[in-house]
Write a protein that holds these residues in place. Structure first.
Motif, PDB file in Angstrom:
ATOM      1  N   ALA A 252       0.796  -1.231   0.000  1.00  0.00           N
ATOM      2  CA  ALA A 252       0.000   0.000   0.000  1.00  0.00           C
ATOM      3  C   ALA A 252       0.830   1.284   0.000  1.00  0.00           C
ATOM      4  CB  ALA A 252      -0.978  -0.009   1.180  1.00  0.00           C
ATOM      5  N   GLY A 257      -1.853   3.333  -2.103  1.00  0.00           N
ATOM      6  CA  GLY A 257      -3.178   2.855  -1.715  1.00  0.00           C
ATOM      7  C   GLY A 257      -3.854   1.943  -2.704  1.00  0.00           C
ATOM      8  N   GLY A 274      -8.603   2.732   0.714  1.00  0.00           N
ATOM      9  CA  GLY A 274      -8.405   2.376   2.105  1.00  0.00           C
ATOM     10  C   GLY A 274      -9.694   2.613   2.879  1.00  0.00           C
ATOM     11  N   ASP A 281      -3.532   5.181   2.280  1.00  0.00           N
ATOM     12  CA  ASP A 281      -4.024   5.430   0.927  1.00  0.00           C
ATOM     13  C   ASP A 281      -3.657   6.857   0.536  1.00  0.00           C
ATOM     14  OD1 ASP A 281      -5.341   5.618  -1.468  1.00  0.00           O
ATOM     15  OD2 ASP A 281      -7.298   4.981  -0.725  1.00  0.00           O
TER      16      ASP A 281
END
Length: 313
Positions: A252, A257, A274, A281
């Motif tokens: 991530a 993200g 997210g 994110d």
């Protein structure tokens, strides 16, 4: 794992024709292979102790700009229309995404929309699960296909008139798309210029190009490719979807993200992938920033009720 096939498949005649497949494969090979060659120079530079902090700064700056151009621009804005914005921001995001050198915008969008239409089913341009065999050999073959093998195959690419007719009619998008080559070259010229500006020598300009151009391409490309491959094979499934999309937490931060991929497939038009406070994110934070500045509006966010209704058992 291998998925044999669903009740529905891609309609005949929805594949984008390629005027010269050999030329296209050569270009794809150069764009894919040249950044790997750059690693030889990176290793030599590091071994000789010539790596300069400015090169790291240029790499990070170009990674942020072009990576967010893909995630916020190509993906969340142009593909899924998860928020609205004005012409200047749209053009800027389109140019930054084009500078990542992952292909012209409309083709990128058409391929990705087709992926969602037939995710992990026949017709998906880059599923690791369809027609790759069984066992570990089939898994490896599928992962390789989804990661980058599909880039050299033209039998499942999204037909632009079918999957991106809105973008073909958009004058801002059409301009950015047809001038893709200039933005791609700009994505290399800028780090070259920054290197010269910060270092004042041709050597500084060339190492700026190395790190902010080629190495940045290598990392941005393979992070993007990992969403297609790893995020359909490894990780958690927080939501019930009809595909094998998964959330891969460690990816991530690097993907801004995008690797909350199961979340995304559960709510494709959501601007924020997210769904929990701890799910990093960066792309969502950028969109929130644009929203607070009045530069983005009509931002799509699924309600807690929708999220709860789709949660995996």
């Amino acid at each position: 794992m291998s998925i044999a096939g669903p009740a529905s498949s891609a309609p005949a005649g929805d594949v984008e024709p390629v005027a010269n497949e050999t030329r296209d494969r050569i270009i794809t090979g150069v764009v894919t292979g040249l950044p790997f060659v750059s690693l030889i120079f990176v290793a030599w530079q590091a071994w000789e102790g010539w790596l300069h902090p400015r090169d790291v700064v240029i790499f990070v700056l170009m990674y942020l700009l072009t990576g967010l151009g893909v995630t916020v621009g190509f993906h969340r804005l142009f593909t899924h229309r998860s928020f609205k914005t004005g012409k200047v921001v749209r053009a800027t995001l389109g140019i930054l995404g084009s500078a990542a050198i992952e292909g012209p915008m409309i083709s990128w969008v058409a391929d990705h929309r087709k992926h969602h239409a037939f995710s992990d089913q026949p017709g998906d341009p880059h599923s690791p699960h369809v027609d790759h065999g069984h066992g570990w050999r089939g898994a490896l073959k599928g992962l390789l296909h989804a990661h980058m093998g599909w880039l050299f195959i033209h039998t499942e690419r999204g037909l632009k008139t079918r999957y991106a007719p809105d973008l073909l009619k958009d004058p801002v998008v059409a301009f950015v798309d047809r001038s893709f080559l200039w933005w791609a070259l700009g994505g290399l010229a800028v780090p070259f210029g920054l290197g010269y500006l910060l270092g004042g020598t041709l050597d500084a300009a060339l190492t700026g190009l190395l790190w902010g151009g080629l190495v940045r391409m290598l990392v941005v490309h393979h992070v993007t490719y990992s969403i297609n491959s790893l995020c359909h094979f490894f990780g958690r499934r927080d939501y019930a979807t009809d595909d094998e999309s998964r959330n891969l937490a460690w990816l991530a931060p690097f993907s801004f993200g995008e690797s909350w991929h199961n979340n995304h497939h559960a709510f494709p038009t959501a601007a924020e992938h997210g769904m929990r406070w701890w799910q990093v994110d960066v792309s969502a934070y950028v969109i929130r920033g644009l929203e607070r500045c009045g530069l983005a509006w009509d931002v799509v966010r699924p309600t807690p009720e929708r999220q709860a209704a789709k949660a995996a058992a």
